[in-house]
Scaffold this motif. Sequence first.
Motif, short mmCIF file in Angstrom:
data_model
loop_
_atom_site.label_atom_id
_atom_site.label_comp_id
_atom_site.label_asym_id
_atom_site.label_seq_id
_atom_site.Cartn_x
_atom_site.Cartn_y
_atom_site.Cartn_z
N SER A 49 0.82 -1.22 0.00
CA SER A 49 0.00 0.00 0.00
C SER A 49 0.86 1.26 0.00
O SER A 49 0.33 2.37 -0.03
CB SER A 49 -0.94 0.01 1.21
OG SER A 49 -0.20 -0.07 2.42
N GLN A 70 -2.61 -2.94 -3.02
CA GLN A 70 -3.64 -2.29 -2.20
C GLN A 70 -3.40 -0.79 -2.04
O GLN A 70 -3.76 -0.19 -1.04
CB GLN A 70 -3.70 -2.97 -0.82
CG GLN A 70 -4.10 -4.43 -0.91
CD GLN A 70 -4.13 -5.13 0.44
OE1 GLN A 70 -4.04 -4.49 1.49
NE2 GLN A 70 -4.25 -6.45 0.43
N ASN A 92 -5.79 -1.65 -8.35
CA ASN A 92 -5.56 -1.32 -6.95
C ASN A 92 -6.85 -0.69 -6.40
O ASN A 92 -7.94 -1.05 -6.87
CB ASN A 92 -4.37 -0.36 -6.83
CG ASN A 92 -3.02 -1.07 -6.85
OD1 ASN A 92 -2.50 -1.47 -5.83
ND2 ASN A 92 -2.46 -1.24 -8.05
#
Length: 437
Positions: A49, A70, A92
């Motif tokens: 992320s 993510q 994503n």
Amino acid sequence: MHTLAQLRAGELSGITRLDLSCGLTEFPPEIFNLADTLEVLNLSGNALSSLPDDLHRLTRMRVLFCSDNQFTELPECIGQCAALTMIGFRANRIVNVPGAALPPLLRWLILTDNCIETLPSELGERPLLQKFMLSGNRLQTLPPSLSNCHRLELLRIAANQFTELPQWLLTLPSLTWLAYAGNPLETEADAAALEATPLIDWSALRLEERLGEGASGVISRAIWQRADHSSQAVAVKIYKGEMTSDGSPLHEMNACITAGLHPNLIRVEGRISGHPDGQQGLVMQLIDPSYRNLAALPSLASCSRDVYTEDCRFTTDVALRIARGIASAAEHLHQQGITHGDLYGHNIMLNDQGDCLLGDFGGASFHATEDTLETRALQRIEVRAFGILLEELLVRIDSGLSDELRGGLEGLVQRCCQPDVLARPGFNEVVAVLQKL
């Protein structure tokens, strides 16, 4: 695919490409040990992320793939990577794209299948931008500054929320491959054509070997047992449900059906019904094995240009047969209110005689059949794609090309590719010129 153990053991020293997909939640710092040589970093298929603020230490990195992770924001640290030209963050959860995240040499940006609603005006300050993939987001507008990107050739904005195409977009001098299906602005597919397409029950098909798999679906050879007990060898394409870089696979299916019959298009026999998993599919003409692809997909280096084999050569007659066939197919599609959106050598199959078929409708979009300025511009954007294809054929002719014919073909290429979009010929004129040459 490399492993984290190899990276940590120092076994990957000196490599130029690193592919790591092993459930990563954090960026492995050992990657920086490869900074002297690493040019392509592929971290797709992890659970990342964020990226480190000092990512710019990878001074030779030209390509960064972080798809299927993510991320909720395109990391700003990317913008500090001086050599970076290609970025891929497909699938994503990205909502925010900061202007600071765009590196100065940006050429190819993939943000397909995210949650993006707005884009930064700084895009207009990236003059090298050539390919921009945005299908499957929540965009209603594009930043007007994008009109400064005079090298932009490929744009995918399918499956967003556009209610109209900006007028400046239709005047971009290099725009060549445009896909916008699945937006509120798009003209609907011909319902009558869809309903008139025969339904073929799944139980009447016996699948044999797989012929290929693309982003939108899987194609297999099959035997179709007709109601009159005769049988026919066919190709069966089962469409996937996922968003592709071009848009929705089901829009592709509708375009294939609406395209209708033409000798240079792959014939649709019918739509599949009764699939056990409820999947959509088409039964199509089985292409003779003597046919092959004209070219391969663009590479990381060629960006928007197809890759041809070194020994790819044609006689003048074969090259003209290909050019006339594809121009005729494109003219037919435009008459049906369809732009192909991906008119490329890699989507053309041909045999040694120059008989050819234009396939892959993944980038196809519908437009009005009336002759409006917008319709004319959309069609002439595609004429530029044909001009590029014609030029690629022209440079590969090895016999039978007179100076007069060469001059005529080069003149047509120039007219098809000129920067003034509306000054380009339509496909009806292109077909007529090719027939006279």
